[in-house]
Design a protein around this motif. Structure first.
Motif, short mmCIF file in Angstrom:
data_model
loop_
_atom_site.label_atom_id
_atom_site.label_comp_id
_atom_site.label_asym_id
_atom_site.label_seq_id
_atom_site.Cartn_x
_atom_site.Cartn_y
_atom_site.Cartn_z
N ILE A 131 0.84 -1.20 0.00
CA ILE A 131 0.00 0.00 0.00
C ILE A 131 0.88 1.25 0.00
O ILE A 131 0.60 2.22 -0.71
N TYR A 132 1.95 1.23 0.76
CA TYR A 132 2.89 2.35 0.79
C TYR A 132 3.45 2.62 -0.61
O TYR A 132 3.54 3.77 -1.04
N GLU A 133 3.80 1.56 -1.32
CA GLU A 133 4.33 1.70 -2.67
C GLU A 133 3.28 2.29 -3.61
O GLU A 133 3.60 3.08 -4.49
N VAL A 181 0.83 4.34 -2.74
CA VAL A 181 0.71 5.77 -2.40
C VAL A 181 1.89 6.54 -3.00
O VAL A 181 1.70 7.61 -3.58
N ALA A 182 3.09 6.01 -2.89
CA ALA A 182 4.26 6.67 -3.47
C ALA A 182 4.10 6.82 -4.98
O ALA A 182 4.45 7.86 -5.56
N ALA A 183 3.57 5.80 -5.65
CA ALA A 183 3.35 5.87 -7.09
C ALA A 183 2.30 6.92 -7.44
O ALA A 183 2.44 7.64 -8.43
N LEU A 184 1.26 7.03 -6.64
CA LEU A 184 0.24 8.05 -6.88
C LEU A 184 0.85 9.45 -6.80
O LEU A 184 0.48 10.34 -7.57
N GLU A 185 1.76 9.63 -5.87
CA GLU A 185 2.41 10.93 -5.75
C GLU A 185 3.20 11.27 -7.01
O GLU A 185 3.27 12.43 -7.41
N THR A 186 3.79 10.27 -7.67
CA THR A 186 4.54 10.54 -8.90
C THR A 186 3.60 10.87 -10.05
O THR A 186 4.04 11.42 -11.06
N LEU A 187 2.32 10.54 -9.91
CA LEU A 187 1.33 10.86 -10.94
C LEU A 187 0.70 12.23 -10.73
O LEU A 187 -0.20 12.62 -11.46
N GLY A 188 1.16 12.94 -9.70
CA GLY A 188 0.67 14.28 -9.47
C GLY A 188 -0.30 14.43 -8.31
O GLY A 188 -0.78 15.52 -8.06
N PHE A 189 -0.59 13.35 -7.61
CA PHE A 189 -1.44 13.45 -6.43
C PHE A 189 -0.55 13.71 -5.22
O PHE A 189 0.37 12.95 -4.96
N SER A 190 -0.85 14.76 -4.49
CA SER A 190 -0.05 15.06 -3.30
C SER A 190 -0.50 14.15 -2.15
O SER A 190 -1.59 13.58 -2.17
N GLU A 191 0.35 14.05 -1.15
CA GLU A 191 -0.02 13.27 0.04
C GLU A 191 -1.29 13.83 0.66
O GLU A 191 -2.16 13.08 1.10
N ARG A 192 -1.42 15.14 0.64
CA ARG A 192 -2.62 15.78 1.20
C ARG A 192 -3.87 15.37 0.42
O ARG A 192 -4.92 15.09 1.01
N GLN A 193 -3.79 15.35 -0.91
CA GLN A 193 -4.94 14.94 -1.73
C GLN A 193 -5.33 13.49 -1.42
O GLN A 193 -6.52 13.17 -1.35
N ILE A 194 -4.34 12.64 -1.25
CA ILE A 194 -4.62 11.25 -0.94
C ILE A 194 -5.27 11.13 0.44
O ILE A 194 -6.24 10.40 0.63
#
Length: 65
Positions: A21-23, A25-38
């Motif tokens: 799950i951590y991986e 989330v990290a991949a989503l951040e590389t797609l332009g989603f910030s940690e805050r958005q997640i």
């Protein structure tokens, strides 16, 4: 669907899934989603469908019919 059997994962399996799950989330951040958005999306999901406040880990569900 009728739930018949529920089993909970062991600690090692839960840690492996958490790492996965951590991986994600990290991949989503590389797609332009910030940690805050997640986090905000997770909060909305939790409000609509519930969360894991009881800290039960569903490992397997079986049903009949």
């Amino acid at each position: 669907m009728q739930l018949v059997t529920v089993e909970f994962a062991g600690v090692e399996r839960a840690a492996a899934v958490q790492a996965y799950i951590y991986e994600v989330v990290a991949a989503l951040e590389t797609l332009g989603f910030s940690e805050r958005q997640i986090q905000e999306a997770a909060s909305r999901k939790r409000a609509e469908r519930g969360g894991f406040s009881r800290r039960l880990w569903l490992d397997k569900v079986t049903s009949t019919g």
